[in-house]
Design a protein around this motif. Structure first.
Motif, PDB file in Angstrom:
ATOM      1  N   UNK A   2      39.323  29.772  14.690  1.00  0.00           N
ATOM      2  CA  UNK A   2      40.464  29.734  15.602  1.00  0.00           C
ATOM      3  C   UNK A   2      41.532  28.805  15.045  1.00  0.00           C
ATOM      4  N   UNK A   3      42.739  29.316  14.939  1.00  0.00           N
ATOM      5  CA  UNK A   3      43.846  28.500  14.456  1.00  0.00           C
ATOM      6  C   UNK A   3      44.226  27.481  15.522  1.00  0.00           C
ATOM      7  N   UNK A   4      44.436  26.239  15.113  1.00  0.00           N
ATOM      8  CA  UNK A   4      44.790  25.191  16.068  1.00  0.00           C
ATOM      9  C   UNK A   4      45.986  24.382  15.567  1.00  0.00           C
ATOM     10  N   UNK A   5      46.698  23.820  16.515  1.00  0.00           N
ATOM     11  CA  UNK A   5      47.745  22.847  16.200  1.00  0.00           C
ATOM     12  C   UNK A   5      47.102  21.467  16.105  1.00  0.00           C
ATOM     13  N   UNK A   6      47.848  20.504  15.583  1.00  0.00           N
ATOM     14  CA  UNK A   6      47.325  19.139  15.544  1.00  0.00           C
ATOM     15  C   UNK A   6      47.090  18.610  16.957  1.00  0.00           C
ATOM     16  N   UNK A   7      47.929  19.017  17.893  1.00  0.00           N
ATOM     17  CA  UNK A   7      47.750  18.575  19.287  1.00  0.00           C
ATOM     18  C   UNK A   7      46.445  19.128  19.867  1.00  0.00           C
ATOM     19  N   UNK A   8      46.149  20.383  19.544  1.00  0.00           N
ATOM     20  CA  UNK A   8      44.889  20.964  20.018  1.00  0.00           C
ATOM     21  C   UNK A   8      43.692  20.295  19.343  1.00  0.00           C
ATOM     22  N   UNK A   9      43.848  19.995  18.072  1.00  0.00           N
ATOM     23  CA  UNK A   9      42.768  19.312  17.356  1.00  0.00           C
ATOM     24  C   UNK A   9      42.500  17.934  17.969  1.00  0.00           C
ATOM     25  N   UNK A  58      47.805  25.922   7.299  1.00  0.00           N
ATOM     26  CA  UNK A  58      47.353  26.202   8.665  1.00  0.00           C
ATOM     27  C   UNK A  58      45.899  25.754   8.832  1.00  0.00           C
ATOM     28  N   UNK A  59      45.601  25.300  10.049  1.00  0.00           N
ATOM     29  CA  UNK A  59      44.328  24.630  10.341  1.00  0.00           C
ATOM     30  C   UNK A  59      43.497  25.488  11.289  1.00  0.00           C
ATOM     31  N   UNK A  60      42.238  25.679  10.951  1.00  0.00           N
ATOM     32  CA  UNK A  60      41.322  26.515  11.741  1.00  0.00           C
ATOM     33  C   UNK A  60      40.070  25.719  12.070  1.00  0.00           C
ATOM     34  N   UNK A  61      39.541  25.917  13.276  1.00  0.00           N
ATOM     35  CA  UNK A  61      38.253  25.316  13.625  1.00  0.00           C
ATOM     36  C   UNK A  61      37.199  26.422  13.712  1.00  0.00           C
ATOM     37  N   UNK A  62      35.983  26.081  13.298  1.00  0.00           N
ATOM     38  CA  UNK A  62      34.874  27.035  13.356  1.00  0.00           C
ATOM     39  C   UNK A  62      34.076  26.859  14.640  1.00  0.00           C
ATOM     40  N   UNK A  63      34.422  25.819  15.400  1.00  0.00           N
ATOM     41  CA  UNK A  63      33.736  25.524  16.650  1.00  0.00           C
ATOM     42  C   UNK A  63      34.697  24.755  17.547  1.00  0.00           C
ATOM     43  N   UNK A  64      34.486  24.859  18.863  1.00  0.00           N
ATOM     44  CA  UNK A  64      35.263  24.027  19.776  1.00  0.00           C
ATOM     45  C   UNK A  64      34.617  22.674  19.994  1.00  0.00           C
ATOM     46  N   UNK A  65      33.406  22.501  19.442  1.00  0.00           N
ATOM     47  CA  UNK A  65      32.693  21.233  19.604  1.00  0.00           C
ATOM     48  C   UNK A  65      32.588  20.529  18.254  1.00  0.00           C
ATOM     49  N   UNK A  66      33.467  19.565  18.035  1.00  0.00           N
ATOM     50  CA  UNK A  66      33.483  18.861  16.742  1.00  0.00           C
ATOM     51  C   UNK A  66      32.258  17.964  16.571  1.00  0.00           C
ATOM     52  N   UNK A  67      31.434  17.831  17.615  1.00  0.00           N
ATOM     53  CA  UNK A  67      30.185  17.070  17.484  1.00  0.00           C
ATOM     54  C   UNK A  67      29.020  17.955  17.047  1.00  0.00           C
ATOM     55  N   UNK A 106      47.009  19.870   0.944  1.00  0.00           N
ATOM     56  CA  UNK A 106      46.774  18.427   0.822  1.00  0.00           C
ATOM     57  C   UNK A 106      47.458  17.678   1.970  1.00  0.00           C
ATOM     58  N   UNK A 107      48.713  18.042   2.247  1.00  0.00           N
ATOM     59  CA  UNK A 107      49.424  17.355   3.331  1.00  0.00           C
ATOM     60  C   UNK A 107      48.773  17.633   4.683  1.00  0.00           C
ATOM     61  N   UNK A 108      48.328  18.881   4.888  1.00  0.00           N
ATOM     62  CA  UNK A 108      47.673  19.209   6.160  1.00  0.00           C
ATOM     63  C   UNK A 108      46.362  18.444   6.301  1.00  0.00           C
ATOM     64  N   UNK A 109      45.613  18.320   5.216  1.00  0.00           N
ATOM     65  CA  UNK A 109      44.359  17.564   5.297  1.00  0.00           C
ATOM     66  C   UNK A 109      44.640  16.110   5.662  1.00  0.00           C
ATOM     67  N   UNK A 110      45.671  15.528   5.063  1.00  0.00           N
ATOM     68  CA  UNK A 110      46.020  14.140   5.381  1.00  0.00           C
ATOM     69  C   UNK A 110      46.416  14.002   6.857  1.00  0.00           C
ATOM     70  N   UNK A 111      47.129  14.987   7.374  1.00  0.00           N
ATOM     71  CA  UNK A 111      47.514  14.941   8.792  1.00  0.00           C
ATOM     72  C   UNK A 111      46.300  15.090   9.700  1.00  0.00           C
ATOM     73  N   UNK A 112      45.401  15.980   9.336  1.00  0.00           N
ATOM     74  CA  UNK A 112      44.173  16.167  10.125  1.00  0.00           C
ATOM     75  C   UNK A 112      43.361  14.867  10.146  1.00  0.00           C
ATOM     76  N   UNK A 113      43.252  14.226   8.985  1.00  0.00           N
ATOM     77  CA  UNK A 113      42.517  12.956   8.919  1.00  0.00           C
ATOM     78  C   UNK A 113      43.208  11.910   9.794  1.00  0.00           C
ATOM     79  N   UNK A 114      44.526  11.863   9.743  1.00  0.00           N
ATOM     80  CA  UNK A 114      45.269  10.888  10.549  1.00  0.00           C
ATOM     81  C   UNK A 114      44.980  11.078  12.037  1.00  0.00           C
ATOM     82  N   UNK A 115      45.009  12.322  12.480  1.00  0.00           N
ATOM     83  CA  UNK A 115      44.768  12.615  13.900  1.00  0.00           C
ATOM     84  C   UNK A 115      43.333  12.261  14.291  1.00  0.00           C
TER      85      UNK A 115
END
Ligand SMILES: [Zn+2]
Length: 182
Positions: A2-9, A58-67, A106-115
């Motif tokens: 599922x594609x997500x925004x940084x806010x959704x992440x 673009x950022x995708x999650x494979x699950x809604x549960x990051x745990x 690379x920039x998206x990964x850095x933003x994901x890590x920041x969030x």
């Protein structure tokens, strides 16, 4: 996926925070973020990672549960989030091949890590935000180990010297964090 925004992440990270910290502390660890590439194609995602980032950033999650405990980093999966760039098909240590990490990735990964670091109360340092290359060196299956499962994800990428990938990603992530991206 599922594609997500940084806010959704950010929301997903908030929801998983207590569970991630519970898992990590059960092993006397901090929550950690592991940075990978897939060694596959652009646009090719894997559920071994919580988060896949495509060539356009673009950022995708494979699950809604990051745990969820997934299989991304040997012996380090509990209380950890796996983040992968969809790239590096046929990469070797002298040539990153026809599908190298892109600037957008690379920039998206850095933003994901920041969030994630902001929400999960993590200092962005090598102890808590580590490339698979760096984890593999510590755990005996890094470059030069001769291990058939040798990993060197993000050891370098275009424009970055060999060995500096993790440092550059953490530097960028700290910069984004300080800019208030999270
Ligand atoms: Zn990896």
């Amino acid at each position: 996926m599922q594609k997500v925004t940084l806010a959704q992440l950010k929301q997903l990270a908030l929801q998983a925070k207590n569970s991630l910290w519970g898992q990590a502390q059960s092993l006397d660890r901090d929550v950690k973020l592991y940075l990978h590439w897939t060694a596959g194609h652009y646009g090719q995602f894997f559920s071994d990672y919580h988060i896949n980032i495509d060539h356009d950033g673009s950022v995708y999650v494979s699950t809604n549960n990051l745990a969820d405990i997934k299989s991304h980093t040997w012996r380090r999966n509990t209380g950890a989030i796996g983040i992968a760039l969809a790239c590096a098909y046929q990469a070797n240590t002298n040539n990153l091949g026809p599908e190298p990490p892109t600037t957008q990735q690379i920039e998206a990964m850095a933003q994901v890590v920041a969030v994630l670091a902001e929400v999960l109360d993590l200092t962005i340092d090598q102890q808590r935000v580590m490339t698979h290359h760096e984890a593999a060196v510590i755990d005996g299956y890094g470059l030069g180990s001769g291990d058939p499962e040798t990993r060197w994800d993000l050891w370098f990428f275009p424009g970055v010297a060999k060995g500096e990938g993790g440092n550059v990603l953490r530097g960028k992530a700290n910069w984004y964090r300080n800019q208030g991206v999270a």
